[in-house]
Design an enzyme around this catalytic site. Structure first.
Site, PDB file in Angstrom:
ATOM      1  CB  CYS A 281      -4.194   6.251   5.813  1.00 41.74           C
ATOM      2  SG  CYS A 281      -5.231   7.353   4.846  1.00 41.74           S
TER       3      CYS A 281
ATOM      4  CG  HIS B 251      -4.636   2.392   3.010  1.00 33.83           C
ATOM      5  ND1 HIS B 251      -3.664   2.694   2.073  1.00 33.83           N
ATOM      6  CD2 HIS B 251      -4.978   3.568   3.559  1.00 33.83           C
ATOM      7  CE1 HIS B 251      -3.449   4.014   2.081  1.00 33.83           C
ATOM      8  NE2 HIS B 251      -4.249   4.567   2.974  1.00 33.83           N
TER       9      HIS B 251
ATOM     10  CB  THR C 155      -1.023  -0.026   1.156  1.00 30.15           C
ATOM     11  OG1 THR C 155      -2.060   0.917   0.866  1.00 30.15           O
ATOM     12  CG2 THR C 155      -0.421   0.287   2.514  1.00 30.15           C
TER      13      THR C 155
END
Lengths: 207, 158
Positions: free
Chosen positions: B28, B45, B22
């Site tokens: 995040c 995520h 990711t």
């Protein structure tokens, strides 16, 4: 009809937003040319509504390192604007102001950051002034906050904050030519939906 | 060997000699779950802490609680053992310095992730969170190594 997300905007409303993008860009470029005290050729700004990941792709993918200048709008129009700038913009600012060459946005010191923030402040003020004059609305802006990092990580900030409003933003792509150098300045504009309604009302656009 | 991409507010799992990735986590948080014995790896995520605070529920993978819960169930369906699965987490940075609460969403995300993992009794064995820079995460299903890359800091293997 109440506007809830960017998706609710009709083509006429989108056109109005794009036109506001154009007017703001022109004003902003004029102030840029005054500060850099050189003549600037301004390309026609390209204003589009894009999804966050389209903005990221447009700037070279999530891991591309850029400068993000985050500016908050308050007053009649609430929301956020964010400049996304690359090395050549930083280099133009530092060479013009104090003759220092910038090679990487990751190597900028306090002085460079503050000069670039000031530049962002001037451009954003000019931008917002154009909208304010056009509409008679009062708009205040915050001092820019600076971050140099991966564009995906920078874009996560507005994406998170406006997650519940929209996955789209107004993306404004400006090209300037300052004495043989081509400089690109990208900006995203995310007004809150209530502010948009007010903006359209003031301009006589049907909601 | 292939790399499975996990987008923002998304999740996926893989096994064998594949890995998950990711890109550019800001505020995040990336949550990696790993069953060492069966070599099952999962990655979520998440963007925001709690689904109960949401006004829009079109994508429940956006939130720490519902996102981790879905990943947990998916791992279980694929045969991962609980207990027996561990977690590694990365992200939750504060990209712009400010005093505003909205800006500190990274820290709130990390807190929420820890609470949820604790409730599911999944131990956190490695962590690279907070501070002020973006992170890209690669998670290897063969070894369970979480590799964290960033623009200005050296790569970490956790």
């Amino acid at each position: 009809m109440a506007l809830n997300t960017f998706k609710d905007l009709n083509p006429i409303q989108m056109d109005v937003l794009r036109e506001i993008g154009n007017i703001g860009s022109g004003n902003s470029a004029t102030s840029l040319s005054q500060i850099l005290s050189s003549s600037i050729d301004i390309g026609v700004p390209v204003v589009r509504d894009l999804e966050y990941n389209e903005v990221i792709d447009n700037l070279g993918g999530p891991e591309q390192v850029v400068i993000g200048l985050l500016i908050r709008l308050s007053g009649d129009i609430k929301g956020m604007m964010m400049y996304l700038l690359k090395e050549n913009f930083a280099n133009k600012v530092t060479t013009t102001f104090y003759g220092k060459k910038t090679e990487s946005v990751l190597a900028l010191d306090e002085m460079d950051r503050s000069a670039i923030c000031e530049m962002g402040n001037i451009m954003a003020s000019a931008y917002v002034n154009a909208i304010a004059q056009l509409t008679g609305l009062f708009i205040d802006i915050s001092v820019p906050a600076f971050c140099a990092d991966m564009v995906g990580a920078i874009m996560s900030v507005p994406a998170v904050e406006f997650a519940e409003v929209s996955d789209r933003v107004l993306f404004i792509d400006d090209m300037f030519r300052v004495s043989d150098d081509e400089i690109r300045s990208n900006m995203i504009l995310i007004p809150e939906m209530e502010s948009l309604e007010l903006l359209f009302k003031k301009l006589g656009v049907e909601i | 060997m292939s790399i499975v991409n996990v987008g923002i507010a998304d999740l996926n799992i893989c096994t064998g000699d594949n890995s998950l990735a990711t890109y550019a986590l800001g505020s995040c948080v990336g949550i990696c779950l790993y069953d060492k014995n069966k070599k099952i790896a999962g990655l979520a995520h998440i963007m925001l802490p709690w689904s109960k605070d949401a006004s829009k529920t079109d994508n429940m993978r956006r939130y720490a609680d519902t996102g981790i819960w879905e990943l947990y169930n998916l791992m279980k369906q694929c045969g991962a053992s609980f207990p027996g699965t561990v977690a590694k987490i990365a992200g939750g940075a504060q990209m712009f310095q400010s005093n505003s609460a909205v800006f500190n969403i990274g820290e709130r995300n990390v807190q929420a992730v820890k609470i949820v993992l604790n409730k599911l009794a999944i131990p956190i064995v490695a962590e690279d969170t907070g501070l002020n820079y973006g992170r890209t995460v690669f998670f290897d299903a063969q070894t369970g190594t979480m590799q964290v890359k960033s623009a200005m800091n050296p790569t970490k293997n956790l």
